[in-house]
Scaffold this motif. Structure first.
Motif, PDB file in Angstrom:
ATOM      1  N   TRP A 291      41.143  42.175  38.081  1.00 16.30           N
ATOM      2  CA  TRP A 291      42.489  41.986  37.531  1.00 16.30           C
ATOM      3  C   TRP A 291      42.475  41.045  36.344  1.00 16.30           C
ATOM      4  CZ3 TRP A 291      45.269  45.633  39.378  1.00 16.30           C
ATOM      5  CH2 TRP A 291      45.188  46.015  40.713  1.00 16.30           C
ATOM      6  N   TYR A 292      43.276  41.391  35.354  1.00 12.56           N
ATOM      7  CA  TYR A 292      43.532  40.516  34.204  1.00 12.56           C
ATOM      8  C   TYR A 292      44.999  40.129  34.256  1.00 12.56           C
ATOM      9  CZ  TYR A 292      43.567  38.717  29.433  1.00 12.56           C
ATOM     10  OH  TYR A 292      43.680  37.896  28.328  1.00 12.56           O
ATOM     11  N   GLY A 727      36.537  42.438  49.003  1.00 13.73           N
ATOM     12  CA  GLY A 727      37.490  41.588  49.705  1.00 13.73           C
ATOM     13  C   GLY A 727      38.741  41.414  48.857  1.00 13.73           C
ATOM     14  N   PRO A 728      39.573  40.426  49.177  1.00 19.66           N
ATOM     15  CA  PRO A 728      40.804  40.215  48.411  1.00 19.66           C
ATOM     16  C   PRO A 728      40.513  39.997  46.924  1.00 19.66           C
ATOM     17  CG  PRO A 728      40.855  38.971  50.456  1.00 19.66           C
ATOM     18  CD  PRO A 728      39.470  39.510  50.332  1.00 19.66           C
ATOM     19  N   SER A 729      40.998  40.907  46.093  1.00 17.23           N
ATOM     20  CA  SER A 729      40.743  40.843  44.650  1.00 17.23           C
ATOM     21  C   SER A 729      41.682  39.864  43.962  1.00 17.23           C
ATOM     22  CB  SER A 729      40.911  42.226  44.039  1.00 17.23           C
ATOM     23  OG  SER A 729      42.194  42.746  44.354  1.00 17.23           O
ATOM     24  N   THR A 730      42.727  39.486  44.639  1.00 17.21           N
ATOM     25  CA  THR A 730      43.617  38.403  44.284  1.00 17.21           C
ATOM     26  C   THR A 730      44.420  38.120  45.547  1.00 17.21           C
ATOM     27  OG1 THR A 730      45.421  37.640  42.844  1.00 17.21           O
ATOM     28  CG2 THR A 730      45.430  39.962  43.448  1.00 17.21           C
ATOM     29  N   ARG A 731      45.015  36.963  45.627  1.00 18.80           N
ATOM     30  CA  ARG A 731      45.960  36.666  46.702  1.00 18.80           C
ATOM     31  C   ARG A 731      47.237  36.197  46.034  1.00 18.80           C
ATOM     32  NH1 ARG A 731      41.183  33.740  48.812  1.00 18.80           N
ATOM     33  NH2 ARG A 731      40.171  35.050  50.375  1.00 18.80           N
ATOM     34  N   ARG A 732      48.362  36.869  46.343  1.00 15.07           N
ATOM     35  CA  ARG A 732      49.637  36.547  45.702  1.00 15.07           C
ATOM     36  C   ARG A 732      50.682  36.259  46.763  1.00 15.07           C
ATOM     37  NH1 ARG A 732      51.445  41.395  43.749  1.00 15.07           N
ATOM     38  NH2 ARG A 732      52.911  40.498  42.266  1.00 15.07           N
ATOM     39  N   LEU A 733      51.535  35.268  46.477  1.00 13.06           N
ATOM     40  CA  LEU A 733      52.654  34.915  47.345  1.00 13.06           C
ATOM     41  C   LEU A 733      53.851  34.611  46.457  1.00 13.06           C
ATOM     42  CD1 LEU A 733      50.749  32.562  49.816  1.00 13.06           C
ATOM     43  CD2 LEU A 733      51.701  34.808  50.388  1.00 13.06           C
ATOM     44  N   ILE A 734      54.950  35.359  46.650  1.00 11.44           N
ATOM     45  CA  ILE A 734      56.116  35.235  45.781  1.00 11.44           C
ATOM     46  C   ILE A 734      57.366  35.120  46.646  1.00 11.44           C
ATOM     47  CG2 ILE A 734      57.455  36.310  43.926  1.00 11.44           C
ATOM     48  CD1 ILE A 734      54.695  38.056  43.617  1.00 11.44           C
ATOM     49  N   GLY A 749      37.416  34.372  37.337  1.00 10.72           N
ATOM     50  CA  GLY A 749      38.066  33.764  36.193  1.00 10.72           C
ATOM     51  C   GLY A 749      38.693  34.833  35.331  1.00 10.72           C
ATOM     52  N   GLN A 750      39.519  34.410  34.393  1.00  7.01           N
ATOM     53  CA  GLN A 750      40.202  35.358  33.513  1.00  7.01           C
ATOM     54  C   GLN A 750      39.247  36.052  32.550  1.00  7.01           C
ATOM     55  OE1 GLN A 750      43.464  36.601  34.190  1.00  7.01           O
ATOM     56  NE2 GLN A 750      43.997  36.074  32.097  1.00  7.01           N
ATOM     57  N   SER A 751      38.236  35.350  32.114  1.00 10.25           N
ATOM     58  CA  SER A 751      37.403  35.819  31.018  1.00 10.25           C
ATOM     59  C   SER A 751      36.137  36.498  31.528  1.00 10.25           C
ATOM     60  CB  SER A 751      37.023  34.651  30.107  1.00 10.25           C
ATOM     61  OG  SER A 751      36.147  35.079  29.082  1.00 10.25           O
ATOM     62  N   GLY A 752      35.719  37.532  30.822  1.00  7.88           N
ATOM     63  CA  GLY A 752      34.432  38.158  31.095  1.00  7.88           C
ATOM     64  C   GLY A 752      33.391  37.785  30.071  1.00  7.88           C
ATOM     65  N   VAL A 753      33.672  36.741  29.263  1.00  9.11           N
ATOM     66  CA  VAL A 753      32.778  36.351  28.178  1.00  9.11           C
ATOM     67  C   VAL A 753      31.933  35.171  28.636  1.00  9.11           C
ATOM     68  CG1 VAL A 753      32.626  35.585  25.784  1.00  9.11           C
ATOM     69  CG2 VAL A 753      34.467  37.143  26.485  1.00  9.11           C
TER      70      VAL A 753
END
Length: 793
Positions: A291-292, A727-734, A749-753
């Motif tokens: 995810w981005y 596994g969990p590719s992100t965990r979100r709670l809203i 992390g956000q970056s692939g660089v």
């Protein structure tokens, strides 16, 4: 001395050159950059995690900017995932990926993308947005330095197109298609071993009920594909095909969907009185992460979204008014169909697979009335029997771009329901809530109306009615709920109920994970918020392990050869099935499970079919049914012709478990702690080759949780030690009383660089079960802005 200074100057020059080489490849997150086709300047605020908050005058400006900043961080990921989907990996990776390229050429994803795009209106909002996003990617690629991986692999940049986006959507749909790997195994068991061996596989589905659909024909309605039709060569080829399919999903560290959790609580169940949404899609781990995250703001549109490579429409998202998560429906929308050996009603065309370092390979692809012939994926191992692929992804209109464009804007029940109805393949559970208080879930996907004779868990016979389709059930027949009286909805990949009781064949996950979530969320005295919900998402326990062990405890005690072993079995007997890192009981249970599988199934199936069975979901549901049946024919040893008892096989597995753990982990029980045996490393596509693993991979980390637990960090079935695969590719709670205080996490992390500060800055926090704020309010964005980039016309 002069020579010394010359050498020192050379070292300084090399260091400066290396520094410059690295710096030019890093994302630019401050200053000003010119971006063509913008109507006005776009402001991009980068927060403490490197998430871009894009403020634009128009939606097309926002999407063009999203494409640019997404490419800054993830261009190599975009390149690799389109090559995978279109069967072009070998051009840069060489001969080792030719089998995978054959597979994806055979699936016709690129060919389908080309024909699909001809049906779309280029002036639709979804297509205009996609083209703006792709233009942003291409402008970045044309004006900035190539990623390091491009240099290492010798990749020549080429523009990204809408064909690439649709092809990647096909790859994601294929990663859901468990039937591709399951149906050959079940057919082999039925036809080579017999019906008695099938009894441990729960293949039942709900009855059709009272819905009125075309009456199926009664002629040729046989449920069995004759074992004489599939030869030994066919079985060898089908096993090879399943192996290639599995390799395509796991060996190249590119995203594949495996399961997911999502739930939503109505205001009556929350502390705030507003709905609370939770989601953690289960996807293969990789560097970069799947995810981005990006926050888009215009005068008419706002969304904090989780985006995948080459897709401008968030598959997960929220704003002040609404939000959603998704899980896999896991319906079976793919059939393998055996044709007669002399089938002549085939069309053919030839393609060339470019292979790095050698001549291109010619690949002939065949198609039938039932769909593509998948034999071509096997190269020289072509089976005697042509096998056709019927797949809803290739057979439906599937306006999936419009579906997610609309879902990104679906702030009411009616809008969200209408958007979900446009998702035809892959099957997805859309779990949704809004700030007005509505909660809902829709199982989205086109369910084919198969003949009554059809058993879709097996390879079908084209010469009978098994292979017939009578269209698709309407969306209203799909499982779904809106504002249920109980006040909550849980989606965890188990078999759902259909409102009109239509058949729902599929390869669903065990109910244990969902039951554990329901057990916790249904507690009457708890009011839920984003803090106490974290423990549920991070849950390390389900009832599966105790359920599996219970029928075997007597056999285990009989197998113990020492007092120490008996004490260990006593602990397993009292164990509640929790998988924390500091316990050795999960290690013993997981190794014993694998050894029991090996002792039970390997002799009947042989190595290739056995390994393919381990990579299916049906083995999870088969195990409890097997251990509960002491007279199952699986306990016998077919290789030796010996009639064995369950106790003998359990004893063999138990002693093999202890022997292996002593050998690989050491003689002390403390050496067997779960966190020492069960670890997570985030692998880069180039990290499989030493010494590049040290440069690109991230980890390893002790991993709690495990297979089919709420914290579903899974390694599949194998012997210790275990490397977590997904596994969990992100965990979100809203909480929709305060959506600006939503919580989330990125596994890496956000970056692939590589060498960027956001390459792996969340990896440790993820492994520790921590969360970060997802900034939505203007004041929070300003307070947490680390740098500001301006994109100008």
């Amino acid at each position: 001395m002069k020579r010394f200074f010359s050498f020192a100057l050379l070292l300084i020059a090399i260091a400066l050159g290396g520094y410059w080489f690295i710096q030019q490849k890093l994302p630019q997150r401050s200053g000003e950059i010119k971006l063509e086709q913008l109507s006005e300047a776009v402001s991009v605020h980068y927060d403490e995690r490197g998430v871009p908050h894009i403020q634009a005058a128009t939606e097309l400006d926002a999407y063009r900017a999203l494409g640019y900043v997404h490419a800054q961080d993830r261009l190599f990921q975009m390149e690799m995932v389109r090559r995978l989907a279109q069967g072009q990996l070998s051009e840069v990776l060489g001969e080792k990926t030719v089998k995978i390229d054959r597979l994806f050429r055979t699936l016709r994803l690129h060919q389908h993308a080309k024909s699909y795009l001809k049906t779309l209106d280029p002036n639709s909002p979804a297509m205009q947005s996609l083209n703006a996003y792709l233009d942003g990617i291409n402008q970045y690629q044309a004006t900035r330095a190539k990623p390091l991986e491009f240099d290492l692999l010798g990749i020549s940049p080429r523009p990204f197109t809408a064909e690439d986006t649709i092809s990647v959507a096909g790859y994601l749909a294929y990663s859901f298609a468990a039937a591709f790997r399951t149906e050959p195994v079940l057919t082999y068991i039925r036809d080579e071993l017999g019906e008695d061996y099938l009894r441990i596989f729960d293949l039942s589905t709900p009855s059709q009920g009272d819905a009125t659909y075309p009456e199926p024909s009664s002629t040729n309605a046989t449920s069995t594909l004759s074992s004489s039709k599939l030869t030994a060569n066919d079985w060898q080829g089908l096993n090879a095909l399943a192996e290639v399919s599995q390799a395509a999903l796991f060996e190249h560290s590119l995203p594949q969907f495996e399961g997911s959790n999502a739930w939503v609580m109505a205001g009556s169940k929350t502390q705030s009185g507003k709905p609370l949404l939770a989601g953690d899609p289960h996807i293969g781990f990789s560097v970069p992460a799947v995810w981005y995250e990006a926050h888009l703001q215009t005068p008419s549109f706002e969304l904090y979204g989780h985006f995948q490579a080459l897709n401008p429409f968030a598959l997960l998202g929220h704003n002040q008014a609404f939000g959603w998560s998704l899980t896999m429906f896991q319906n079976d929308d793919l059939d393998l169909i055996a044709l007669p050996p002399n089938w002549d009603n085939l069309t053919r065309h030839t393609e060339l697979i470019a292979i790095k370092g050698q001549a291109a390979e010619e690949l002939t692809l065949y198609s039938s009335d039932f769909g593509p012939i998948i034999n071509a994926a096997l190269g020289e191992k072509t089976p005697d029997t042509p096998i056709a692929l019927w797949w809803a992804f290739l057979e439906t209109k599937n306006p999936i771009l419009d579906a997610f464009y609309d879902f990104n804007r679906a702030n009411t029940l009616n809008k969200a329901r209408a958007a979900a109805s446009k998702i035809h393949a892959p099957g997805l559970n859309m779990v949704w809530a809004n700030a007005e208080g509505d909660i809902a879930w829709w199982a989205a996907g086109k369910m084919p109306i198969r003949d009554a004779s059809t058993q879709p868990a097996f390879i079908l016979d084209s010469q009978t009615d098994q292979a017939k389709k009578y269209g698709f059930y309407p969306f209203s027949d799909n499982p779904q709920e809106e504002n249920p009286e109980r006040g909550y909805i849980v989606s965890a990949n188990y078999l759902p109920a259909s409102p009109n009781q239509v058949p729902l064949p599929g390869y669903y996950n065990l109910a244990d994970r969902g039951e554990q979530l329901i057990k916790e969320l249904s507690q009457p005295n708890i009011k839920w918020n984003t803090q106490n919900s974290q423990a549920v998402q991070l849950g390390e326990q389900s009832g599966y392990a105790p359920r599996l062990l219970k029928p075997l405890l007597g056999d285990l005690y009989a197998s113990a050869s020492s007092k120490e072993e008996t004490l260990l079995i006593n602990q397993l007997a009292k164990w509640q099935g929790s998988f924390p890192t500091n316990s050795y009981l999960p290690t013993v249970f997981t190794e014993f499970t694998y050894q029991l599988l090996t002792a039970t199934f390997l002799d009947e199936l042989g190595e290739a079919t056995f390994n393919n069975l381990l990579n299916t979901r049906i083995i999870d549901s088969a195990l409890p049914l097997l251990v509960a049946n002491p007279t199952s024919p699986w306990w016998n040893n077919q290789q030796t012709g010996t009639n064995q008892t369950r106790q003998i096989v359990v004893g063999q597995a138990w002693q093999a478990t202890l022997k292996h753990l002593n050998k690989v982990l050491g003689p002390k029980l403390d050496d067997w702690q779960w966190g020492k045996a069960h670890t997570l490393t985030h692998n880069h596509p180039l990290g499989a080759q030493k010494p590049l693993d040290k440069l690109f991979n991230v980890g390893n980390f002790a991993a709690p949780g495990g297979h089919e637990l709420p914290n579903n960090l899974s390694s599949g079935y194998s012997s210790a030690p275990w490397a977590v695969e997904y596994g969990p590719s992100t965990r979100r709670l809203i909480d929709f009383a305060a959506p600006e205080q939503a919580l989330g996490i990125n596994p890496v992390g956000q970056s692939g660089v590589k060498f960027d500060k956001h390459y792996s800055d969340q990896a440790k926090a993820y492994s520790e079960g921590r969360y970060y704020p997802q900034h939505l309010a203007e004041k929070d964005i300003e307070q947490n802005t680390q740098s500001r980039l301006t994109l100008v016309p």
